[in-house]
Design a protein around this motif. Sequence first.
Motif, PDB file in Angstrom:
ATOM      1  N   ASP A  51      -0.026   8.102  -1.758  1.00  0.00           N
ATOM      2  CA  ASP A  51       1.166   8.592  -2.487  1.00  0.00           C
ATOM      3  C   ASP A  51       2.135   7.462  -2.787  1.00  0.00           C
ATOM      4  OD1 ASP A  51      -0.385  10.853  -2.804  1.00  0.00           O
ATOM      5  OD2 ASP A  51       0.789  11.699  -0.755  1.00  0.00           O
ATOM      6  N   ASP A  52       2.248   6.427  -2.192  1.00  0.00           N
ATOM      7  CA  ASP A  52       3.163   5.310  -2.127  1.00  0.00           C
ATOM      8  C   ASP A  52       3.064   4.635  -3.680  1.00  0.00           C
ATOM      9  OD1 ASP A  52       4.061   5.902   0.264  1.00  0.00           O
ATOM     10  OD2 ASP A  52       2.711   4.458   1.426  1.00  0.00           O
ATOM     11  N   PRO A  53       4.259   3.901  -3.847  1.00  0.00           N
ATOM     12  CA  PRO A  53       3.864   3.082  -5.302  1.00  0.00           C
ATOM     13  C   PRO A  53       3.111   1.850  -5.025  1.00  0.00           C
ATOM     14  CG  PRO A  53       6.205   3.201  -4.171  1.00  0.00           C
ATOM     15  CD  PRO A  53       5.549   3.917  -3.407  1.00  0.00           C
ATOM     16  N   PRO A  54       2.452   1.526  -6.007  1.00  0.00           N
ATOM     17  CA  PRO A  54       1.482   0.567  -6.000  1.00  0.00           C
ATOM     18  C   PRO A  54       2.210  -0.799  -5.161  1.00  0.00           C
ATOM     19  CG  PRO A  54       1.634   1.114  -8.188  1.00  0.00           C
ATOM     20  CD  PRO A  54       2.670   2.051  -7.407  1.00  0.00           C
ATOM     21  N   MET A  55       1.464  -1.330  -4.471  1.00  0.00           N
ATOM     22  CA  MET A  55       1.820  -2.632  -3.501  1.00  0.00           C
ATOM     23  C   MET A  55       0.691  -3.630  -3.690  1.00  0.00           C
ATOM     24  SD  MET A  55       2.855  -2.679   0.647  1.00  0.00           S
ATOM     25  CE  MET A  55       4.354  -1.798   0.343  1.00  0.00           C
ATOM     26  N   THR A  56       0.884  -4.878  -3.687  1.00  0.00           N
ATOM     27  CA  THR A  56       0.062  -6.159  -3.656  1.00  0.00           C
ATOM     28  C   THR A  56      -0.379  -6.357  -2.261  1.00  0.00           C
ATOM     29  OG1 THR A  56       1.676  -7.737  -3.680  1.00  0.00           O
ATOM     30  CG2 THR A  56       0.878  -6.914  -5.662  1.00  0.00           C
ATOM     31  N   VAL A  57      -1.574  -6.488  -1.950  1.00  0.00           N
ATOM     32  CA  VAL A  57      -2.056  -7.127  -0.730  1.00  0.00           C
ATOM     33  C   VAL A  57      -2.816  -8.512  -0.941  1.00  0.00           C
ATOM     34  CG1 VAL A  57      -4.212  -5.946  -0.784  1.00  0.00           C
ATOM     35  CG2 VAL A  57      -3.526  -6.356   1.357  1.00  0.00           C
ATOM     36  N   ARG A  58      -2.563  -9.299  -0.009  1.00  0.00           N
ATOM     37  CA  ARG A  58      -3.054 -10.688  -0.119  1.00  0.00           C
ATOM     38  C   ARG A  58      -3.864 -11.112   1.312  1.00  0.00           C
ATOM     39  NH1 ARG A  58      -1.030 -15.150  -3.393  1.00  0.00           N
ATOM     40  NH2 ARG A  58      -2.518 -16.684  -2.904  1.00  0.00           N
ATOM     41  N   LEU A  59      -4.996 -11.449   1.245  1.00  0.00           N
ATOM     42  CA  LEU A  59      -5.625 -11.455   2.432  1.00  0.00           C
ATOM     43  C   LEU A  59      -5.766 -13.414   2.482  1.00  0.00           C
ATOM     44  CD1 LEU A  59      -8.396  -8.948   1.840  1.00  0.00           C
ATOM     45  CD2 LEU A  59      -6.449  -8.854   3.500  1.00  0.00           C
ATOM     46  N   SER A  83      -4.930 -12.724  -5.779  1.00  0.00           N
ATOM     47  CA  SER A  83      -5.254 -14.001  -4.942  1.00  0.00           C
ATOM     48  C   SER A  83      -4.994 -14.872  -6.172  1.00  0.00           C
ATOM     49  CB  SER A  83      -6.660 -14.052  -4.627  1.00  0.00           C
ATOM     50  OG  SER A  83      -7.400 -13.890  -5.847  1.00  0.00           O
ATOM     51  N   GLY A  84      -4.400 -15.976  -5.629  1.00  0.00           N
ATOM     52  CA  GLY A  84      -4.008 -17.047  -6.348  1.00  0.00           C
ATOM     53  C   GLY A  84      -2.548 -16.966  -7.254  1.00  0.00           C
ATOM     54  N   PRO A  85      -2.417 -18.107  -7.875  1.00  0.00           N
ATOM     55  CA  PRO A  85      -0.964 -18.132  -8.508  1.00  0.00           C
ATOM     56  C   PRO A  85      -0.907 -16.859  -9.772  1.00  0.00           C
ATOM     57  CG  PRO A  85      -1.971 -20.073  -8.900  1.00  0.00           C
ATOM     58  CD  PRO A  85      -2.801 -19.218  -7.907  1.00  0.00           C
ATOM     59  N   GLU A  86      -1.945 -16.781 -10.329  1.00  0.00           N
ATOM     60  CA  GLU A  86      -2.100 -15.838 -11.493  1.00  0.00           C
ATOM     61  C   GLU A  86      -1.874 -14.405 -11.097  1.00  0.00           C
ATOM     62  OE1 GLU A  86      -4.871 -17.890 -10.815  1.00  0.00           O
ATOM     63  OE2 GLU A  86      -4.762 -19.226 -12.262  1.00  0.00           O
ATOM     64  N   GLY A  87      -2.560 -14.168  -9.889  1.00  0.00           N
ATOM     65  CA  GLY A  87      -2.286 -12.726  -9.399  1.00  0.00           C
ATOM     66  C   GLY A  87      -0.862 -12.343  -9.207  1.00  0.00           C
ATOM     67  N   GLU A  88      -0.362 -13.461  -8.328  1.00  0.00           N
ATOM     68  CA  GLU A  88       1.302 -13.373  -8.088  1.00  0.00           C
ATOM     69  C   GLU A  88       2.305 -13.289  -9.322  1.00  0.00           C
ATOM     70  OE1 GLU A  88       2.474 -13.306  -5.003  1.00  0.00           O
ATOM     71  OE2 GLU A  88       0.361 -13.514  -3.802  1.00  0.00           O
ATOM     72  N   ALA A  89       1.670 -13.996 -10.151  1.00  0.00           N
ATOM     73  CA  ALA A  89       2.647 -14.062 -11.697  1.00  0.00           C
ATOM     74  C   ALA A  89       2.482 -12.760 -12.248  1.00  0.00           C
ATOM     75  CB  ALA A  89       2.020 -15.202 -12.469  1.00  0.00           C
ATOM     76  N   ALA A  90       1.398 -12.078 -12.223  1.00  0.00           N
ATOM     77  CA  ALA A  90       1.081 -10.727 -12.988  1.00  0.00           C
ATOM     78  C   ALA A  90       1.806  -9.584 -12.141  1.00  0.00           C
ATOM     79  CB  ALA A  90      -0.554 -10.471 -12.971  1.00  0.00           C
ATOM     80  N   THR A  91       2.275  -9.901 -10.909  1.00  0.00           N
ATOM     81  CA  THR A  91       2.539  -8.712 -10.007  1.00  0.00           C
ATOM     82  C   THR A  91       3.928  -8.985  -9.535  1.00  0.00           C
ATOM     83  OG1 THR A  91       1.395  -9.506  -8.259  1.00  0.00           O
ATOM     84  CG2 THR A  91       0.306  -7.684  -9.660  1.00  0.00           C
ATOM     85  N   PRO A  92       5.142  -9.402 -10.246  1.00  0.00           N
ATOM     86  CA  PRO A  92       6.210 -10.061  -9.745  1.00  0.00           C
ATOM     87  C   PRO A  92       7.234  -9.032  -9.094  1.00  0.00           C
ATOM     88  CG  PRO A  92       6.472  -9.689 -12.283  1.00  0.00           C
ATOM     89  CD  PRO A  92       4.988  -9.343 -11.900  1.00  0.00           C
ATOM     90  N   ASN A  93       7.370  -7.784  -9.431  1.00  0.00           N
ATOM     91  CA  ASN A  93       8.151  -6.985  -8.947  1.00  0.00           C
ATOM     92  C   ASN A  93       7.555  -5.808  -7.894  1.00  0.00           C
ATOM     93  OD1 ASN A  93      10.471  -8.094 -10.503  1.00  0.00           O
ATOM     94  ND2 ASN A  93       9.746  -6.580 -12.232  1.00  0.00           N
ATOM     95  N   MET A  94       6.388  -6.080  -7.457  1.00  0.00           N
ATOM     96  CA  MET A  94       5.706  -5.394  -6.451  1.00  0.00           C
ATOM     97  C   MET A  94       5.941  -5.716  -5.020  1.00  0.00           C
ATOM     98  SD  MET A  94       2.118  -4.621  -8.531  1.00  0.00           S
ATOM     99  CE  MET A  94       1.737  -3.286  -7.507  1.00  0.00           C
ATOM    100  N   ASN A  95       6.071  -4.852  -4.192  1.00  0.00           N
ATOM    101  CA  ASN A  95       6.194  -5.244  -2.842  1.00  0.00           C
ATOM    102  C   ASN A  95       4.787  -6.021  -2.370  1.00  0.00           C
ATOM    103  OD1 ASN A  95       8.713  -4.063  -2.575  1.00  0.00           O
ATOM    104  ND2 ASN A  95       7.871  -2.148  -1.555  1.00  0.00           N
ATOM    105  N   ARG A  96       5.034  -6.886  -1.290  1.00  0.00           N
ATOM    106  CA  ARG A  96       3.852  -7.508  -0.967  1.00  0.00           C
ATOM    107  C   ARG A  96       3.359  -7.386   0.499  1.00  0.00           C
ATOM    108  NH1 ARG A  96       3.021 -10.351  -5.291  1.00  0.00           N
ATOM    109  NH2 ARG A  96       4.448 -11.349  -6.638  1.00  0.00           N
ATOM    110  N   LEU A  97       2.232  -7.146   0.757  1.00  0.00           N
ATOM    111  CA  LEU A  97       1.612  -7.038   2.099  1.00  0.00           C
ATOM    112  C   LEU A  97       0.623  -8.030   2.171  1.00  0.00           C
ATOM    113  CD1 LEU A  97       1.742  -5.194   4.754  1.00  0.00           C
ATOM    114  CD2 LEU A  97      -0.207  -3.793   3.305  1.00  0.00           C
ATOM    115  N   THR A  98       0.798  -8.928   3.489  1.00  0.00           N
ATOM    116  CA  THR A  98      -0.236  -9.843   3.859  1.00  0.00           C
ATOM    117  C   THR A  98      -0.927  -9.651   5.115  1.00  0.00           C
ATOM    118  OG1 THR A  98       1.251 -11.339   4.742  1.00  0.00           O
ATOM    119  CG2 THR A  98       1.094 -11.605   2.375  1.00  0.00           C
TER     120      THR A  98
END
Length: 193
Positions: A51-59, A83-98
């Motif tokens: 139910d949380d807002p979408p968040m990016t995850v990087r492994l 993954s990669g700079p393209e993925g980071e650029a496509a999700t600029p305003n999302m919270n990030r989990l690594t």
Amino acid sequence: MKRLFLVAGIFAAAACEGGPEEVPAREPLFVTDDCALISAIARERYKLSRDDPPMTVRLSGEDAPWKPTCDWQAGGFNLVEVSGPEGEAATPNMNRLTFNRPQYDVDGAQIRTSLTAAGATTAVLCRVVHGGSGWSVDNCGPDPKLTRPRETAPSPADQTPDSDRPALAGERPPTARELSTQADPGTSPGTQN
């Protein structure tokens, strides 16, 4: 003579026929399932749900590629793997989990993880243990890799000098020409070097 070689060959073949000694398989302490370990941290440490807002995850594999095939939706999380700079650029305003690759031992595993939300990043080192009901977080705390000061680099003054003969104060070291024109102590007088 032919019979002797024939008999020797039969004995050699019979000796090779016996198989290796049977060694019983040991029961593993646990099976390494990186996705279950990461899910335990996401659920217990970060309290994530579908139910949380979408968040990016990087492994991050740190020293080698690491790409576990985790099904985040089936695990009950609203995570988008980048993954990669393209993925980071496509999700600029999302919270990030690594998550970094877990380091397993006989007691469980340690894993570095961080959360970036509202521009602030919190990095921790988590200890995860495996019990009868699966993986669970034992504790999470400051990452010593980030909090411990780096060791000082060696100083050039600590190096051993190249020469065996110390230069005395006021005395200059001999030049290469002076060293090559000196008499060899092993030669007889009157002979050249």
